[in-house]
Design a protein around this motif. Sequence first.
Motif, PDB file in Angstrom:
ATOM      1  N   GLY A 287       0.910  -1.076  -0.117  1.00  0.00           N
ATOM      2  CA  GLY A 287      -0.159  -0.044   0.215  1.00  0.00           C
ATOM      3  C   GLY A 287       0.905   1.272  -0.043  1.00  0.00           C
ATOM      4  N   LEU A 288       1.873   1.147   0.917  1.00  0.00           N
ATOM      5  CA  LEU A 288       2.813   2.477   0.944  1.00  0.00           C
ATOM      6  C   LEU A 288       3.515   2.621  -0.469  1.00  0.00           C
ATOM      7  N   PHE A 289       3.921   1.561  -0.996  1.00  0.00           N
ATOM      8  CA  PHE A 289       4.556   1.579  -2.331  1.00  0.00           C
ATOM      9  C   PHE A 289       3.718   2.026  -3.288  1.00  0.00           C
ATOM     10  N   SER A 290       2.472   1.612  -3.324  1.00  0.00           N
ATOM     11  CA  SER A 290       1.478   2.151  -4.403  1.00  0.00           C
ATOM     12  C   SER A 290       1.139   3.738  -4.116  1.00  0.00           C
ATOM     13  N   LEU A 291       1.039   3.923  -3.023  1.00  0.00           N
ATOM     14  CA  LEU A 291       0.871   5.561  -2.733  1.00  0.00           C
ATOM     15  C   LEU A 291       2.129   6.391  -3.315  1.00  0.00           C
ATOM     16  N   LEU A 292       3.438   5.777  -3.091  1.00  0.00           N
ATOM     17  CA  LEU A 292       4.459   6.613  -3.562  1.00  0.00           C
ATOM     18  C   LEU A 292       4.515   6.613  -5.055  1.00  0.00           C
ATOM     19  N   CYS A 293       4.198   5.448  -5.665  1.00  0.00           N
ATOM     20  CA  CYS A 293       4.343   5.339  -7.193  1.00  0.00           C
ATOM     21  C   CYS A 293       3.211   6.650  -7.647  1.00  0.00           C
ATOM     22  N   ALA A 294       2.084   6.629  -6.933  1.00  0.00           N
ATOM     23  CA  ALA A 294       0.830   7.283  -7.507  1.00  0.00           C
ATOM     24  C   ALA A 294       1.224   8.810  -7.404  1.00  0.00           C
ATOM     25  N   CYS A 295       1.824   9.048  -6.326  1.00  0.00           N
ATOM     26  CA  CYS A 295       2.339  10.411  -6.085  1.00  0.00           C
ATOM     27  C   CYS A 295       3.490  11.065  -7.237  1.00  0.00           C
ATOM     28  N   THR A 296       4.363  10.110  -7.399  1.00  0.00           N
ATOM     29  CA  THR A 296       5.285  10.467  -8.444  1.00  0.00           C
ATOM     30  C   THR A 296       4.723  10.500 -10.039  1.00  0.00           C
ATOM     31  N   LEU A 297       3.688   9.712 -10.113  1.00  0.00           N
ATOM     32  CA  LEU A 297       3.112   9.987 -11.356  1.00  0.00           C
ATOM     33  C   LEU A 297       2.441  11.358 -11.710  1.00  0.00           C
ATOM     34  N   PHE A 298       2.246  12.374 -10.747  1.00  0.00           N
ATOM     35  CA  PHE A 298       1.716  13.487 -10.903  1.00  0.00           C
ATOM     36  C   PHE A 298       2.855  14.554 -10.746  1.00  0.00           C
ATOM     37  N   GLU A 299       4.102  14.116 -10.656  1.00  0.00           N
ATOM     38  CA  GLU A 299       5.021  15.199 -10.653  1.00  0.00           C
ATOM     39  C   GLU A 299       5.285  15.649 -12.066  1.00  0.00           C
ATOM     40  N   SER A 300       5.538  16.968 -12.358  1.00  0.00           N
ATOM     41  CA  SER A 300       5.825  17.543 -13.426  1.00  0.00           C
ATOM     42  C   SER A 300       7.232  17.904 -13.796  1.00  0.00           C
ATOM     43  N   SER A 301       7.460  18.340 -14.841  1.00  0.00           N
ATOM     44  CA  SER A 301       8.927  19.021 -15.058  1.00  0.00           C
ATOM     45  C   SER A 301       9.071  20.360 -14.752  1.00  0.00           C
ATOM     46  N   ALA A 302       8.249  20.851 -13.923  1.00  0.00           N
ATOM     47  CA  ALA A 302       8.280  22.208 -13.443  1.00  0.00           C
ATOM     48  C   ALA A 302       9.457  22.548 -12.651  1.00  0.00           C
ATOM     49  N   GLU A 303       9.952  23.671 -12.734  1.00  0.00           N
ATOM     50  CA  GLU A 303      11.192  24.270 -11.786  1.00  0.00           C
ATOM     51  C   GLU A 303      10.577  24.349 -10.468  1.00  0.00           C
ATOM     52  N   LYS A 304      11.266  24.072  -9.307  1.00  0.00           N
ATOM     53  CA  LYS A 304      10.934  24.227  -8.062  1.00  0.00           C
ATOM     54  C   LYS A 304      11.383  25.896  -7.754  1.00  0.00           C
ATOM     55  N   VAL A 305      10.418  26.622  -6.971  1.00  0.00           N
ATOM     56  CA  VAL A 305      10.710  27.822  -6.603  1.00  0.00           C
ATOM     57  C   VAL A 305      10.529  27.713  -4.753  1.00  0.00           C
ATOM     58  N   SER A 306      11.684  28.177  -4.270  1.00  0.00           N
ATOM     59  CA  SER A 306      11.421  28.184  -2.607  1.00  0.00           C
ATOM     60  C   SER A 306      10.623  29.129  -2.161  1.00  0.00           C
ATOM     61  N   GLN A 307      10.332  29.113  -0.953  1.00  0.00           N
ATOM     62  CA  GLN A 307       9.234  30.098  -0.301  1.00  0.00           C
ATOM     63  C   GLN A 307      10.112  31.477  -0.303  1.00  0.00           C
ATOM     64  N   GLN A 308      11.339  31.396  -0.219  1.00  0.00           N
ATOM     65  CA  GLN A 308      12.097  32.732   0.002  1.00  0.00           C
ATOM     66  C   GLN A 308      12.179  33.535  -1.498  1.00  0.00           C
ATOM     67  N   GLN A 309      12.417  32.415  -2.299  1.00  0.00           N
ATOM     68  CA  GLN A 309      12.565  33.183  -3.574  1.00  0.00           C
ATOM     69  C   GLN A 309      11.049  33.689  -4.275  1.00  0.00           C
ATOM     70  N   LEU A 310       9.998  32.863  -3.911  1.00  0.00           N
ATOM     71  CA  LEU A 310       8.816  33.659  -4.285  1.00  0.00           C
ATOM     72  C   LEU A 310       8.561  34.729  -3.433  1.00  0.00           C
ATOM     73  N   LEU A 311       8.952  34.911  -2.039  1.00  0.00           N
ATOM     74  CA  LEU A 311       8.708  36.198  -1.372  1.00  0.00           C
ATOM     75  C   LEU A 311       9.532  37.276  -1.922  1.00  0.00           C
ATOM     76  N   GLU A 312      10.880  36.974  -2.509  1.00  0.00           N
ATOM     77  CA  GLU A 312      11.617  38.118  -3.077  1.00  0.00           C
ATOM     78  C   GLU A 312      10.990  38.537  -4.284  1.00  0.00           C
ATOM     79  N   ARG A 313      10.443  37.438  -5.057  1.00  0.00           N
ATOM     80  CA  ARG A 313       9.613  37.777  -6.272  1.00  0.00           C
ATOM     81  C   ARG A 313       8.491  38.777  -6.202  1.00  0.00           C
ATOM     82  N   MET A 314       7.968  38.636  -5.171  1.00  0.00           N
ATOM     83  CA  MET A 314       6.426  39.349  -4.934  1.00  0.00           C
ATOM     84  C   MET A 314       7.099  40.648  -4.522  1.00  0.00           C
TER      85      MET A 314
END
Length: 133
Positions: free
Chosen positions: A12-39
Amino acid sequence: MNQSASGFLLIGLFSLLCACTLFESSAEKVSQQQLLERMAAQEEMLILDVRTPGEYSEGYIGNAINIDHREIEERLAEITAFKNKPVIVYCYSGMRAGMVEAKLIEHGFTQVQHLDGDWSAWQDAGLASTKPK
């Protein structure tokens, strides 16, 4: 716990982990600090909250707009002005945001980014939020 129950739990845990990775995209990550600075710099970008309207009504980041993840395809016309500008997507924990990011990229959005840690991490850090009037 017997061996059979342990096996089912691991599967069950393995299936859940696999399901979560199915929805990962190729989008770049933005940190909270980076977003605050950009705002703070008033960068032209779209902050897209893809949680439900009920979740959004409890609070959201800055001037984020809300489009429920289930409605993104029907509401793309609302955000086409940002097709070639930064679009920072978040949900509560990442899974719904990943689905939306993949859809946006599929529809030609070129600067799709993901808020690292999503809303849950934003709240945990005690960062400022807004509530609808």
